[in-house]
Design an enzyme around this catalytic site. Structure first.
Site, PDB file in Angstrom:
ATOM      1  N   HIS A 100       0.799  -1.227   0.000  1.00 20.23           N
ATOM      2  CA  HIS A 100       0.000   0.000   0.000  1.00 20.23           C
ATOM      3  C   HIS A 100       0.831   1.276   0.000  1.00 20.23           C
ATOM      4  O   HIS A 100       0.292   2.362  -0.172  1.00 20.23           O
ATOM      5  CB  HIS A 100      -0.953   0.035   1.201  1.00 20.23           C
TER       6      HIS A 100
HETATM    7  C1  UD1 Z   1      -1.914   5.708   5.733  1.00 23.10           C
HETATM    8  C2  UD1 Z   1      -0.609   6.185   6.355  1.00 23.10           C
HETATM    9  C3  UD1 Z   1       0.405   5.054   6.316  1.00 23.10           C
HETATM   10  C4  UD1 Z   1      -0.132   3.783   6.943  1.00 23.10           C
HETATM   11  C5  UD1 Z   1      -1.443   3.428   6.250  1.00 23.10           C
HETATM   12  C6  UD1 Z   1      -2.046   2.173   6.826  1.00 23.10           C
HETATM   13  C7  UD1 Z   1      -0.137   8.586   6.015  1.00 23.10           C
HETATM   14  C8  UD1 Z   1       0.715   9.569   5.308  1.00 23.10           C
HETATM   15  N1  UD1 Z   1      -0.028   7.301   5.614  1.00 23.10           N
HETATM   16  O1  UD1 Z   1      -1.655   5.469   4.351  1.00 23.10           O
HETATM   17  O2  UD1 Z   1       1.547   5.446   7.041  1.00 23.10           O
HETATM   18  O3  UD1 Z   1       0.797   2.737   6.778  1.00 23.10           O
HETATM   19  O4  UD1 Z   1      -2.349   4.529   6.394  1.00 23.10           O
HETATM   20  O5  UD1 Z   1      -3.064   1.684   6.018  1.00 23.10           O
HETATM   21  O6  UD1 Z   1      -0.860   8.956   6.918  1.00 23.10           O
HETATM   22  N2  UD1 Z   1      -8.846   5.185   1.066  1.00 23.10           N
HETATM   23  C9  UD1 Z   1     -10.078   4.590   0.990  1.00 23.10           C
HETATM   24  N3  UD1 Z   1     -10.710   4.265   2.156  1.00 23.10           N
HETATM   25  C10 UD1 Z   1     -10.169   4.534   3.373  1.00 23.10           C
HETATM   26  C11 UD1 Z   1      -8.920   5.160   3.429  1.00 23.10           C
HETATM   27  C12 UD1 Z   1      -8.259   5.475   2.278  1.00 23.10           C
HETATM   28  O7  UD1 Z   1     -10.609   4.341  -0.079  1.00 23.10           O
HETATM   29  O8  UD1 Z   1     -10.804   4.190   4.389  1.00 23.10           O
HETATM   30  C13 UD1 Z   1      -8.148   5.505  -0.192  1.00 23.10           C
HETATM   31  C14 UD1 Z   1      -8.352   6.898  -0.676  1.00 23.10           C
HETATM   32  O9  UD1 Z   1      -8.410   6.865  -2.060  1.00 23.10           O
HETATM   33  C15 UD1 Z   1      -7.088   7.609  -0.250  1.00 23.10           C
HETATM   34  C16 UD1 Z   1      -6.049   6.501  -0.318  1.00 23.10           C
HETATM   35  O10 UD1 Z   1      -6.752   5.300   0.010  1.00 23.10           O
HETATM   36  O11 UD1 Z   1      -6.785   8.703  -1.070  1.00 23.10           O
HETATM   37  C17 UD1 Z   1      -4.894   6.681   0.639  1.00 23.10           C
HETATM   38  O12 UD1 Z   1      -5.368   6.821   1.974  1.00 23.10           O
HETATM   39  P1  UD1 Z   1      -4.557   7.693   3.059  1.00 23.10           P
HETATM   40  O13 UD1 Z   1      -5.250   7.656   4.345  1.00 23.10           O
HETATM   41  O14 UD1 Z   1      -4.267   9.012   2.483  1.00 23.10           O
HETATM   42  O15 UD1 Z   1      -3.173   6.960   3.199  1.00 23.10           O
HETATM   43  P2  UD1 Z   1      -2.851   5.402   3.296  1.00 23.10           P
HETATM   44  O16 UD1 Z   1      -2.281   5.005   1.999  1.00 23.10           O
HETATM   45  O17 UD1 Z   1      -3.974   4.609   3.839  1.00 23.10           O
END
Ligand code: UD1
Length: 353
Positions: free
Chosen positions: A205
């Site tokens: 991820h």
């Molecule tokens: C975040 C943390 C990372 C951690 C990870 C665990 C930061 C910078 N990164 O990364 O350190 O290892 O969480 O999973 O804080 N999305 C969904 N549903 C959700 C959440 C996210 O669809 O419930 C999608 C969205 O398109 C979003 C993307 O995933 O833009 C990334 O989510 P985000 O929370 O920004 O960062 P993670 O990649 O989850």
């Protein structure tokens, strides 16, 4: 004593579970603030339900966005929450955007901040997590370090006086859940018709593996080319990026699957031939379960897993293939991540000061 915990992303809910339990046992007034960074039920609600965590007292519902937009939305909302509660401590967890937002808001309101999982370093300044953890450590009043290596990093950065070695709270949860799922079959084996011990469990991820199409294509093809079935527990980020760039996540040996709840993940890892991941937590969980791990990154914060032979770093497809087929690591009873009682120590330190 009143302590506000701020969490928002999946690994923070795992860390919150033993802390919430230890806070309740110690009679602490524990207020849980969920930023809403993770909002899918499989990335959020199931952890509260399965791990017996108290429901969040406050939910900010910030959702996704660029780093600035997401972090800024949290900052704007947290000021009011901290002002209302005026806690003795604000406890922040790990290295996500929720961590840095809470630390920054709290210190500017002259609230004391404790950082759980302080002192981890990848020394890779392209990772958003590296900025989040370095800045949080330097802002916080109390640094709760999981390992001696983390303590040493904090000493090197001039932060020795604020640092306490408490152990790793993820070990606390892992030991409890491992005992609960012992004897349970892997949920993936029946569902996908796999042979126990004859498949790999994978998670990918991190931005550095998902956001650049060529890199994601290489990782997916590398996993698809492995010698056994590979179940990819696909985080929404990897699903979204793969769809946007037309990269199949089910190809060759690779089978895309929805993320699992924590007990199911542990049961699945236990019955696998190995774990392939870019997650920090899962590298450590694999080590604690004594399942060989191959980490799809150029460095790791959890260097003890590599030093003890249970984890190898793999950048290219060929390195991933070499990693998963390497000889079984030597048995070890080393316990660099503590004794499973770190959360009690955290609460002792917080309530004593
Ligand atoms: C975040 C943390 C990372 C951690 C990870 C665990 C930061 C910078 N990164 O990364 O350190 O290892 O969480 O999973 O804080 N999305 C969904 N549903 C959700 C959440 C996210 O669809 O419930 C999608 C969205 O398109 C979003 C993307 O995933 O833009 C990334 O989510 P985000 O929370 O920004 O960062 P993670 O990649 O989850």
């Amino acid at each position: 004593m009143k302590i506000v915990s701020v969490v928002g992303a999946r690994p923070q809910f795992v860390k919150l579970a033993p802390i919430d339990q230890a806070m309740r046992a110690a009679g602490v007034d524990h207020v849980i603030v969920h930023t809403g960074q993770h909002y899918d039920p499989m990335l959020s609600d199931v952890f509260f339900e399965d791990l017996g965590i108290s429901a969040p007292d406050v939910h900010l519902g910030v959702g996704s966005g660029t780093h600035g937009v997401q972090t800024g939305a949290m900052l704007g909302a947290l000021d009011g929450v901290f002002d209302e509660h005026r806690p003795d401590w604000v406890l922040v967890y790990g290295d996500t955007n929720s961590t840095i937002a809470a630390a920054l808001s709290a210190v500017k309101m002259h609230l004391r901040v404790a950082h759980l999982e302080a002192g981890l370093r990848s020394f890779n300044r392209r990772m958003p997590e590296e900025h989040n953890r370095v800045l949080t450590d330097h802002a916080a009043d109390l640094l709760l370090a999981p390992t001696q290596v983390a303590v040493d990093h904090l000493i090197d950065e001039g932060l020795a006086e604020r640092t306490v070695l408490v152990g790793d709270v993820m070990t606390d949860v892992l030991y409890t859940v491992r005992d609960e799922v012992a004897g349970r079959p892997s949920p993936l084996v029946a569902e996908l018709g796999l042979t126990p011990g004859e498949h790999y469990v994978a998670t990918i991820h991190r931005a550095e593996n998902t956001d650049e199409p060529d890199r994601l294509a290489e990782v997916a093809a590398g996993l698809g080319g492995l010698d056994r079935p590979v179940v990819l527990l696909a985080h929404p980020r990897v699903v979204a990026r793969a769809a946007a760039h037309g990269i199949p996540l089910t190809q060759g040996s690779l089978i895309a699957h929805a993320p699992l709840a924590y007990p199911e993940l542990i049961a699945s890892a236990l019955h696998s031939a190995g774990v392939v991941t870019d997650s920090g937590g899962l590298q450590k969980e694999a080590f604690l379960l004594r399942v060989p791990c191959t980490t799809v990154r150029t460095e790791t914060e959890w260097v003890e897993t590599v030093d003890l032979g249970w984890n190898v770093l793999a950048g290219t497809a060929a390195e991933i293939a070499a990693g998963v087929t390497r000889p079984q690591p030597s048995p070890t009873d080393a316990a660099p991540y503590g004794d499973g009682h770190a959360a009690e120590r955290v609460v002792e330190v917080l309530t004593a000061s």
